[in-house]
Design a protein around this motif. Structure first.
Motif, PDB file in Angstrom:
ATOM      1  N   GLN A   1       0.811  -1.197   0.000  1.00 27.90           N
ATOM      2  CA  GLN A   1       0.000   0.000   0.000  1.00 27.90           C
ATOM      3  C   GLN A   1       0.851   1.255   0.000  1.00 27.90           C
ATOM      4  O   GLN A   1       0.324   2.359   0.070  1.00 27.90           O
ATOM      5  CB  GLN A   1      -0.902   0.018   1.238  1.00 27.90           C
ATOM      6  CG  GLN A   1      -1.782  -1.210   1.368  1.00 27.90           C
ATOM      7  CD  GLN A   1      -2.566  -1.181   2.649  1.00 27.90           C
ATOM      8  OE1 GLN A   1      -3.371  -0.284   2.842  1.00 27.90           O
ATOM      9  NE2 GLN A   1      -2.308  -2.137   3.524  1.00 27.90           N
TER      10      GLN A   1
ATOM     11  N   ILE B   1      -5.548   8.030   4.409  1.00 30.20           N
ATOM     12  CA  ILE B   1      -5.994   6.680   4.082  1.00 30.20           C
ATOM     13  C   ILE B   1      -7.289   6.737   3.291  1.00 30.20           C
ATOM     14  O   ILE B   1      -8.007   7.740   3.283  1.00 30.20           O
ATOM     15  CB  ILE B   1      -6.187   5.820   5.348  1.00 30.20           C
ATOM     16  CG1 ILE B   1      -7.274   6.420   6.238  1.00 30.20           C
ATOM     17  CG2 ILE B   1      -4.890   5.697   6.109  1.00 30.20           C
ATOM     18  CD1 ILE B   1      -7.605   5.587   7.440  1.00 30.20           C
ATOM     19  N   THR B   2      -7.582   5.643   2.646  1.00 30.97           N
ATOM     20  CA  THR B   2      -8.812   5.468   1.881  1.00 30.97           C
ATOM     21  C   THR B   2      -9.530   4.235   2.424  1.00 30.97           C
ATOM     22  O   THR B   2      -8.956   3.446   3.184  1.00 30.97           O
ATOM     23  CB  THR B   2      -8.491   5.276   0.392  1.00 30.97           C
ATOM     24  OG1 THR B   2      -7.776   4.042   0.222  1.00 30.97           O
ATOM     25  CG2 THR B   2      -7.659   6.433  -0.143  1.00 30.97           C
ATOM     26  N   PRO B   3     -10.797   4.029   2.060  1.00 24.38           N
ATOM     27  CA  PRO B   3     -11.517   2.843   2.550  1.00 24.38           C
ATOM     28  C   PRO B   3     -10.826   1.531   2.225  1.00 24.38           C
ATOM     29  O   PRO B   3     -11.049   0.523   2.910  1.00 24.38           O
ATOM     30  CB  PRO B   3     -12.878   2.955   1.854  1.00 24.38           C
ATOM     31  CG  PRO B   3     -13.065   4.407   1.621  1.00 24.38           C
ATOM     32  CD  PRO B   3     -11.700   4.942   1.315  1.00 24.38           C
TER      33      PRO B   3
ATOM     34  N   ASN C   1      -7.565   0.966   2.406  1.00 23.09           N
ATOM     35  CA  ASN C   1      -6.350   0.784   3.199  1.00 23.09           C
ATOM     36  C   ASN C   1      -6.641   0.018   4.476  1.00 23.09           C
ATOM     37  O   ASN C   1      -7.746   0.056   5.015  1.00 23.09           O
ATOM     38  CB  ASN C   1      -5.747   2.144   3.549  1.00 23.09           C
ATOM     39  CG  ASN C   1      -5.252   2.907   2.341  1.00 23.09           C
ATOM     40  OD1 ASN C   1      -5.381   4.112   2.261  1.00 23.09           O
ATOM     41  ND2 ASN C   1      -4.686   2.193   1.369  1.00 23.09           N
TER      42      ASN C   1
END
Length: 325
Positions: free
Chosen positions: A20, A30-32, A34
């Motif tokens: 990542q 962060i994103t959903p 991660n």
């Protein structure tokens, strides 16, 4: 040169698939998609000062229990979804209790009964310090739901800031040797016994002491009380602070034993008499104080019509009435 560049491109492409990117210690965007963790079946260990403080299990079994995903704090072998050990906790109180979970700022422990069933909230059971009025008192209760407006019924309350009697709070046992037993046909309440023989069964220390009463009823006004005690011989003692007992009354008794109604005494023993039991009117003919009239021991005295002993006149006579049949 062209072959080396291709090899590097493949490696970079491979890295982009499985990684990542770097995880920064001072914060990340962060994103959903991660996440933080491992991709293989190994526990996730957390350390400070190179000492393990917490562990999240992978897929594993310990002592015959499936502990997959269990979290252990200060332990490597959690046996519940969250296991907290006091082995590394150096904060001890006077009784050597180790703090495993510390609740502050009116936080409470809540046990959720589950989602609504048949349109009704299942409620929850909680314990803690939920109110600031009165301050710091400890409650347990049942809530009708999770909303702020849910009705709460308190089960019991411990008055932390109120000293009970002359004993300090530290030596007061609120529930020591108190048992409520749910039998097949009724519930039993026992004090100092784990096998109540009746609906209410109170045991004392066995000392034959008048002050060691098993039950005391006390009023707020004047701290008046009545003690009930069963002696070691099985005799019942009733000791009111005002020394009077009333039966079938709605007002205070005026004698040591004040009975409103008939008095019946069965199986009265036979023996040499030395007195008569008589009555003295108090207010009306049906309201009497019981009195005794002792025998004088003289064969020349008789009971007169006014309820006293009198002497037979000298040369006394008998009046004989003869009627014709």
């Amino acid at each position: 040169m062209k072959r080396k560049f291709l090899t590097l491109a493949v490696l970079l492409g491979s890295t982009s698939v499985f990684a990542q990117g770097p995880w920064f210690t001072n914060g990340n965007i962060i994103t959903p998609a991660n996440w933080l963790g491992s991709q293989n079946n190994q526990p996730l260990n957390f350390r400070t000062n190179n000492i393990q403080r917490m562990k999240i299990n992978g897929t594993t079994t310990f002592a015959g229990v499936n502990t997959t995903g269990f979290i252990g704090i200060a332990t490597n072998n959690p046996l519940a979804p969250l296991t907290i050990s006091g082995s590394q906790n150096i904060f001890l109180n006077a009784q050597s209790w180790r703090r495993g979970l510390n609740m502050v700022d009116r936080a409470c422990i809540n046990f959720d009964a589950g989602p609504p069933q048949n349109g009704q909230n299942m409620g929850s059971y909680f314990l803690g310090f939920p109110s600031s009025n009165p301050p710091d008192n400890f409650f347990t209760g049942i809530s009708a739901g999770q909303s702020p407006s849910a009705t709460v019924n308190y089960c019991y309350q411990i008055y932390v800031n109120t000293q009970l009697g002359t004993s300090p709070i530290g030596s007061t046992h609120f529930f020591k040797n108190v048992l409520i037993q749910d039998n097949t046909f009724e519930r039993s309440f026992g004090v100092n016994t784990f096998s109540p023989a009746r609906v209410t069964d109170i045991h004392d220390t066995g000392n034959d002491n008048i002050t060691d009463a098993q039950l005391r009823l006390t009023t707020v006004v004047n701290s008046a009380y009545t003690d009930f005690r069963n002696t070691s011989l099985g005799n019942l003692l009733i000791n009111p602070s005002a020394q009077k007992v009333g039966i079938n009354l709605i007002t205070d008794p005026t004698a040591n034993l004040d009975v409103n109604g008939n008095v019946r005494i069965r199986n009265v023993p036979i023996g040499p008499p030395n007195c008569l039991i008589i009555g003295e009117n108090v207010t009306v003919a049906g309201d009497v104080n019981v009195r005794r009239l002792d025998f004088t021991g003289s064969n020349n005295q008789v009971l007169l019509g006014n309820g006293t002993w009198g002497t037979l006149p000298s040369g006394g006579y008998f009046r004989v009435l003869i009627t014709r049949l």
